[in-house]
Design a protein around this motif. Structure first.
Motif, PDB file in Angstrom:
ATOM      1  N   ASP A 238     -65.686  18.339 -74.708  1.00 57.62           N
ATOM      2  CA  ASP A 238     -64.754  18.202 -73.483  1.00 57.62           C
ATOM      3  C   ASP A 238     -65.613  19.036 -72.513  1.00 57.62           C
ATOM      4  O   ASP A 238     -65.861  20.346 -72.709  1.00 57.62           O
ATOM      5  CB  ASP A 238     -63.511  18.944 -74.110  1.00 57.62           C
ATOM      6  CG  ASP A 238     -62.573  18.729 -73.007  1.00 57.62           C
ATOM      7  OD1 ASP A 238     -62.649  18.726 -71.696  1.00 57.62           O
ATOM      8  OD2 ASP A 238     -61.191  18.909 -73.290  1.00 57.62           O
ATOM      9  N   THR A 239     -65.629  18.365 -71.484  1.00 56.87           N
ATOM     10  CA  THR A 239     -66.521  18.946 -70.153  1.00 56.87           C
ATOM     11  C   THR A 239     -65.734  20.196 -69.618  1.00 56.87           C
ATOM     12  O   THR A 239     -65.918  21.180 -68.920  1.00 56.87           O
ATOM     13  CB  THR A 239     -66.622  18.253 -69.269  1.00 56.87           C
ATOM     14  OG1 THR A 239     -65.528  17.502 -68.496  1.00 56.87           O
ATOM     15  CG2 THR A 239     -67.797  17.083 -69.582  1.00 56.87           C
ATOM     16  N   ASN A 240     -64.240  20.134 -70.054  1.00 58.52           N
ATOM     17  CA  ASN A 240     -63.442  21.427 -69.708  1.00 58.52           C
ATOM     18  C   ASN A 240     -63.389  22.431 -70.745  1.00 58.52           C
ATOM     19  O   ASN A 240     -62.297  23.183 -70.664  1.00 58.52           O
ATOM     20  CB  ASN A 240     -61.977  20.724 -69.247  1.00 58.52           C
ATOM     21  CG  ASN A 240     -61.341  21.469 -68.336  1.00 58.52           C
ATOM     22  OD1 ASN A 240     -61.759  22.304 -67.400  1.00 58.52           O
ATOM     23  ND2 ASN A 240     -59.849  21.692 -68.371  1.00 58.52           N
ATOM     24  N   SER A 241     -64.296  22.541 -71.580  1.00 62.83           N
ATOM     25  CA  SER A 241     -64.003  23.529 -72.666  1.00 62.83           C
ATOM     26  C   SER A 241     -64.114  24.939 -72.355  1.00 62.83           C
ATOM     27  O   SER A 241     -63.446  25.822 -72.827  1.00 62.83           O
ATOM     28  CB  SER A 241     -65.164  23.335 -73.709  1.00 62.83           C
ATOM     29  OG  SER A 241     -66.486  23.615 -73.081  1.00 62.83           O
ATOM     30  N   ALA A 242     -64.831  25.089 -71.192  1.00 60.47           N
ATOM     31  CA  ALA A 242     -64.436  26.533 -70.827  1.00 60.47           C
ATOM     32  C   ALA A 242     -63.142  27.175 -70.323  1.00 60.47           C
ATOM     33  O   ALA A 242     -62.929  28.225 -70.670  1.00 60.47           O
ATOM     34  CB  ALA A 242     -65.489  26.773 -69.504  1.00 60.47           C
ATOM     35  N   GLN A 243     -62.548  26.027 -69.844  1.00 64.45           N
ATOM     36  CA  GLN A 243     -61.077  26.285 -69.460  1.00 64.45           C
ATOM     37  C   GLN A 243     -60.175  26.350 -70.802  1.00 64.45           C
ATOM     38  O   GLN A 243     -59.100  27.492 -70.768  1.00 64.45           O
ATOM     39  CB  GLN A 243     -60.413  25.250 -68.652  1.00 64.45           C
ATOM     40  CG  GLN A 243     -59.140  25.417 -68.054  1.00 64.45           C
ATOM     41  CD  GLN A 243     -59.183  26.913 -67.168  1.00 64.45           C
ATOM     42  OE1 GLN A 243     -59.783  26.814 -66.241  1.00 64.45           O
ATOM     43  NE2 GLN A 243     -58.061  27.747 -67.524  1.00 64.45           N
ATOM     44  N   LEU A 244     -60.455  25.586 -71.912  1.00 61.61           N
ATOM     45  CA  LEU A 244     -60.076  25.708 -73.066  1.00 61.61           C
ATOM     46  C   LEU A 244     -60.131  27.116 -73.740  1.00 61.61           C
ATOM     47  O   LEU A 244     -59.015  27.776 -74.313  1.00 61.61           O
ATOM     48  CB  LEU A 244     -60.547  24.831 -74.200  1.00 61.61           C
ATOM     49  CG  LEU A 244     -60.054  23.261 -73.745  1.00 61.61           C
ATOM     50  CD1 LEU A 244     -60.768  22.296 -74.834  1.00 61.61           C
ATOM     51  CD2 LEU A 244     -58.495  22.826 -73.931  1.00 61.61           C
ATOM     52  N   TRP A 245     -61.313  27.546 -73.760  1.00 67.06           N
ATOM     53  CA  TRP A 245     -61.603  28.853 -74.113  1.00 67.06           C
ATOM     54  C   TRP A 245     -61.042  30.064 -73.529  1.00 67.06           C
ATOM     55  O   TRP A 245     -60.303  30.969 -74.123  1.00 67.06           O
ATOM     56  CB  TRP A 245     -63.227  29.234 -73.899  1.00 67.06           C
ATOM     57  CG  TRP A 245     -63.862  30.399 -74.528  1.00 67.06           C
ATOM     58  CD1 TRP A 245     -64.073  31.496 -73.786  1.00 67.06           C
ATOM     59  CD2 TRP A 245     -64.027  31.034 -75.851  1.00 67.06           C
ATOM     60  NE1 TRP A 245     -64.374  32.592 -74.294  1.00 67.06           N
ATOM     61  CE2 TRP A 245     -64.672  32.266 -75.641  1.00 67.06           C
ATOM     62  CE3 TRP A 245     -63.768  30.263 -77.233  1.00 67.06           C
ATOM     63  CZ2 TRP A 245     -65.130  32.888 -76.787  1.00 67.06           C
ATOM     64  CZ3 TRP A 245     -64.475  30.931 -78.016  1.00 67.06           C
ATOM     65  CH2 TRP A 245     -64.884  32.234 -78.073  1.00 67.06           C
ATOM     66  N   GLU A 246     -60.824  30.172 -72.226  1.00 65.40           N
ATOM     67  CA  GLU A 246     -60.230  30.949 -71.388  1.00 65.40           C
ATOM     68  C   GLU A 246     -58.605  31.017 -71.568  1.00 65.40           C
ATOM     69  O   GLU A 246     -58.056  31.933 -71.888  1.00 65.40           O
ATOM     70  CB  GLU A 246     -60.545  30.798 -69.806  1.00 65.40           C
ATOM     71  CG  GLU A 246     -59.779  31.833 -69.037  1.00 65.40           C
ATOM     72  CD  GLU A 246     -60.052  31.504 -67.484  1.00 65.40           C
ATOM     73  OE1 GLU A 246     -59.515  32.213 -66.468  1.00 65.40           O
ATOM     74  OE2 GLU A 246     -61.313  30.928 -67.050  1.00 65.40           O
ATOM     75  N   ASN A 247     -58.125  29.839 -71.926  1.00 63.34           N
ATOM     76  CA  ASN A 247     -56.668  29.563 -72.020  1.00 63.34           C
ATOM     77  C   ASN A 247     -56.360  30.166 -73.476  1.00 63.34           C
ATOM     78  O   ASN A 247     -55.288  31.059 -73.638  1.00 63.34           O
ATOM     79  CB  ASN A 247     -56.336  28.132 -72.130  1.00 63.34           C
ATOM     80  CG  ASN A 247     -56.396  27.555 -70.528  1.00 63.34           C
ATOM     81  OD1 ASN A 247     -56.428  28.482 -69.517  1.00 63.34           O
ATOM     82  ND2 ASN A 247     -56.375  26.258 -70.331  1.00 63.34           N
ATOM     83  N   ALA A 248     -57.448  29.955 -74.383  1.00 66.63           N
ATOM     84  CA  ALA A 248     -57.012  30.478 -75.825  1.00 66.63           C
ATOM     85  C   ALA A 248     -57.027  31.979 -75.710  1.00 66.63           C
ATOM     86  O   ALA A 248     -56.373  32.656 -76.556  1.00 66.63           O
ATOM     87  CB  ALA A 248     -57.976  29.620 -76.793  1.00 66.63           C
ATOM     88  N   MET A 249     -58.075  32.642 -75.072  1.00 69.84           N
ATOM     89  CA  MET A 249     -58.037  33.918 -74.995  1.00 69.84           C
ATOM     90  C   MET A 249     -57.016  34.469 -74.340  1.00 69.84           C
ATOM     91  O   MET A 249     -56.286  35.777 -74.795  1.00 69.84           O
ATOM     92  CB  MET A 249     -59.355  34.533 -74.488  1.00 69.84           C
ATOM     93  CG  MET A 249     -60.758  34.165 -75.170  1.00 69.84           C
ATOM     94  SD  MET A 249     -62.199  34.609 -74.691  1.00 69.84           S
ATOM     95  CE  MET A 249     -62.185  36.296 -74.117  1.00 69.84           C
ATOM     96  N   ARG A 250     -56.621  33.991 -73.441  1.00 70.15           N
ATOM     97  CA  ARG A 250     -55.549  34.574 -72.524  1.00 70.15           C
ATOM     98  C   ARG A 250     -53.920  34.452 -73.293  1.00 70.15           C
ATOM     99  O   ARG A 250     -53.347  35.464 -73.401  1.00 70.15           O
ATOM    100  CB  ARG A 250     -55.158  34.106 -71.026  1.00 70.15           C
ATOM    101  CG  ARG A 250     -54.016  34.325 -70.219  1.00 70.15           C
ATOM    102  CD  ARG A 250     -53.942  33.641 -69.053  1.00 70.15           C
ATOM    103  NE  ARG A 250     -55.167  33.529 -68.144  1.00 70.15           N
ATOM    104  CZ  ARG A 250     -55.889  32.282 -68.060  1.00 70.15           C
ATOM    105  NH1 ARG A 250     -55.294  31.115 -68.571  1.00 70.15           N
ATOM    106  NH2 ARG A 250     -56.839  32.158 -67.203  1.00 70.15           N
ATOM    107  N   SER A 251     -53.721  33.525 -73.877  1.00 69.49           N
ATOM    108  CA  SER A 251     -52.575  33.229 -74.867  1.00 69.49           C
ATOM    109  C   SER A 251     -52.514  33.958 -75.879  1.00 69.49           C
ATOM    110  O   SER A 251     -51.393  34.600 -76.500  1.00 69.49           O
ATOM    111  CB  SER A 251     -52.302  31.684 -75.203  1.00 69.49           C
ATOM    112  OG  SER A 251     -53.440  31.463 -75.948  1.00 69.49           O
ATOM    113  N   SER A 252     -53.725  34.644 -76.345  1.00 70.86           N
ATOM    114  CA  SER A 252     -53.852  35.378 -77.800  1.00 70.86           C
ATOM    115  C   SER A 252     -54.236  36.915 -77.201  1.00 70.86           C
ATOM    116  O   SER A 252     -54.256  37.931 -78.023  1.00 70.86           O
ATOM    117  CB  SER A 252     -54.968  35.109 -78.629  1.00 70.86           C
ATOM    118  OG  SER A 252     -54.823  33.628 -78.880  1.00 70.86           O
ATOM    119  N   ASP A 253     -54.227  37.106 -75.763  1.00 78.99           N
ATOM    120  CA  ASP A 253     -54.229  38.382 -75.199  1.00 78.99           C
ATOM    121  C   ASP A 253     -55.666  38.943 -75.811  1.00 78.99           C
ATOM    122  O   ASP A 253     -55.674  40.381 -76.299  1.00 78.99           O
ATOM    123  CB  ASP A 253     -52.980  39.347 -75.660  1.00 78.99           C
ATOM    124  CG  ASP A 253     -53.151  40.502 -74.807  1.00 78.99           C
ATOM    125  OD1 ASP A 253     -53.394  40.366 -73.678  1.00 78.99           O
ATOM    126  OD2 ASP A 253     -52.583  41.661 -75.171  1.00 78.99           O
TER     127      ASP A 253
END
Length: 538
Positions: free
Chosen positions: A365-380
């Motif tokens: 997924d070329t948008n994996s950086a956004q997936l990573w950021e979203n996962a970190m934000r949702s888990s605080d």
């Protein structure tokens, strides 16, 4: 007297001409050669219903023959059977044996034809509790097999019987699409009841306690752990060769105790072939080779880690891996892996990977950086720190690992290192779960998708995945090939979308043999070479 002398000279010339002609024919068809090969360890046990080590399976494959075999094209064809029939409901298989075969053995005063009872007895031994065969779980499709194992039915109620001396019948509990494939394995090879009893508990443990119905019989087996001249010598089985011509005169297996000497022995011409995972450009150019992927190398992510218990974070890591970007780094030893099951695993004689291509399984997924950021934000999670990929010093870690960590660092801002530790420390970390991410190598032990995927069920990181366990268990009850492939694919996909194991590459294994040899059969799952049709041309 003069005329007699002339006739004798004429006969002498005729004899020399015929001898020369026959010798040239022998050379032309490549027969009569003594093939030589190194094996690392002494075979543990040449009992087909018990043997599990690769050296034993190598010898058994050349010594024994089951009802079915895999031919050079990969097709499953009759072997000890002349032909077979299957009922319309897929529950009954009937095999008609070749009638000219005899058992061959060094044991004095032993002679017996190969009969249907030899196959019945072999399967009875698999399910006899006293045998403790490691192969009973492979054949649970046979009628009453589970009941025989748990003692609620007698061994004579097992769904295998001799209809007559040359006819074997199998009854199944349920139709199983790969039953014929099971019958090609060494565990399904026959055992002569009278010979087994004759050996008095030593069956398969010495040359005179082995009987052959295959291409070669065991003539000598010399092994002493304190001696450096250990070997097995196998000779052509005349009875077998009368119907299926065996080209080599003999096979000599040298027990070296050290696989590192194989390449040198081969390069010096002391052996005819060797098996290796290491790519040597010079040897590969000068000789023939057959290569198949036998291992899957991947990243095992510890879900007990404070960060990676978050599935979204694991998913972002998995989807950030672009296999096209590191394929050029893999050389001849590796190929990029999108799936889990390697090329060597076959179903009904065909590579599973050919029937179920892997490129659709692991998604980049070329948008994996956004997936990573979203996962970190949702888990605080502010940042992911102190993470290393643990690698055993025994592994030759592919360069792709460093390409992946570089991309994680630059694209995800995830700083992940690599630590190489001793095998002892590596095993301790894996068994105790004291790692964050580990590079693992998974090798096929059996030619079975179910067995390969089942390795994940045995790992405590996957014990909570009930659907995976069910999917893998259901593989053994598929009735048709299409149903079987679909179920294997579902189980493989289930592992990948859990993002606990990320496939990185398949590791290849090669059989190298000199250019004067042809028709050497190679079975990569068991690292086995069959020499029955091998030919050598001077």
């Amino acid at each position: 007297m003069k005329s007699i002398r002339i006739r004798n000279i004429a006969f002498l010339f005729l004899f020399l001409f015929v001898t020369s002609f026959l010798t040239s024919c022998k050379e032309d068809d490549g027969s009569g050669h003594i093939f030589k090969m190194n094996i690392e360890n002494n075979p543990q046990n040449l009992d087909p219903q018990m043997a599990v080590d690769s050296e034993s399976i190598m010898v058994i494959t050349n010594m024994m023959e089951g009802l079915m075999k895999t031919d050079a094209s990969g097709a499953i064809v009759p072997a000890a059977a002349e032909s077979f029939a299957m009922s319309e409901d897929g529950l009954t298989y009937t095999f008609y044996l070749k009638q000219s075969r005899m058992w061959e053995s060094l044991a004095e005063d032993f002679s017996a034809p190969v009969t249907a009872d030899d196959f019945v007895f072999a399967f009875q031994r698999i399910f006899d509790a006293k045998t403790e065969s490691p192969y009973s779980s492979d054949f649970l499709c046979i009628k009453n097999s589970s009941a025989v194992l748990n003692g609620t039915k007698s061994i004579n109620e097992l769904g295998v019987r001799a209809v007559d001396e040359n006819t074997v019948e199998f009854k199944l509990e349920y139709p199983y699409y790969n039953f014929l494939g099971l019958l090609t394995e060494t565990s399904a090879m026959p055992c002569c009841r009278s010979f087994f009893e004759f050996t008095n508990g030593k069956y398969g443990m010495a040359a005179d306690a082995c009987a052959s119905n295959g291409a070669f019989y065991l003539k000598e087996w010399n092994y002493d752990p304190y001696w450096d001249n250990n070997y097995l010598i196998m000779r052509r089985n005349i009875s077998y060769s009368e119907t299926d011509y065996v080209f080599p005169y003999s096979i000599n297996f040298f027990i070296t105790g050290d696989s590192s000497v194989d390449e040198e022995s081969f390069s010096l011409g002391n052996t005819d072939c060797f098996i290796t995972e290491k790519y040597n450009e010079k040897l590969f150019k000068e000789n023939n080779n057959i290569g198949k992927s036998v291992k899957t190398v991947g990243l095992l992510i510890n879900t007990k880690n404070e960060y990676f218990k978050n599935k979204s974070l694991r998913e972002a890591l998995a989807k950030s891996i672009n296999r096209d970007s590191y394929s050029h780094l893999l050389s001849e030893q590796y190929t990029a892996a999108y799936g889990i099951i390697p090329e060597c695993i076959t179903v009904q004689g065909k590579s599973y990977r050919d029937m179920s291509p892997d490129r659709v399984l692991s998604v980049y997924d070329t948008n994996s950086a956004q997936l990573w950021e979203n996962a970190m934000r949702s888990s605080d999670i502010g940042s992911v720190d102190g993470i290393k990929i643990t690698v055993s010093e025994e592994f030759s870690a592919p360069e792709a690992i460093y390409d992946i960590t570089d991309k994680w660092r630059s694209e995800l801002l995830f700083n992940c290192g690599v630590e190489t530790v001793s095998k002892t420390e590596y095993d301790s970390k894996i068994n105790s779960g004291s790692f964050s991410i580990a590079l693992v190598e998974i090798r096929a032990d059996k030619n079975s998708p179910q067995d390969f995927l089942g390795k994940f069920c045995g790992n405590n990181l996957f014990t909570g995945n009930a659907k995976l366990a069910l999917d893998i268990n259901n593989l053994k009850t598929a009735a048709s090939l299409s149903e079987g492939i679909e179920r294997i694919n579902n189980a493989e996909s289930e592992i990948i979308i859990d993002y606990i194991f990320i496939p990185i590459c398949y590791e290849n294994e090669y059989l190298l043999y000199n250019e004067r040899s042809i028709d050497i059969f190679y079975y990569p799952v068991s690292s086995t070479v069959w020499f029955g049709e091998a030919k050598y041309f001077d």
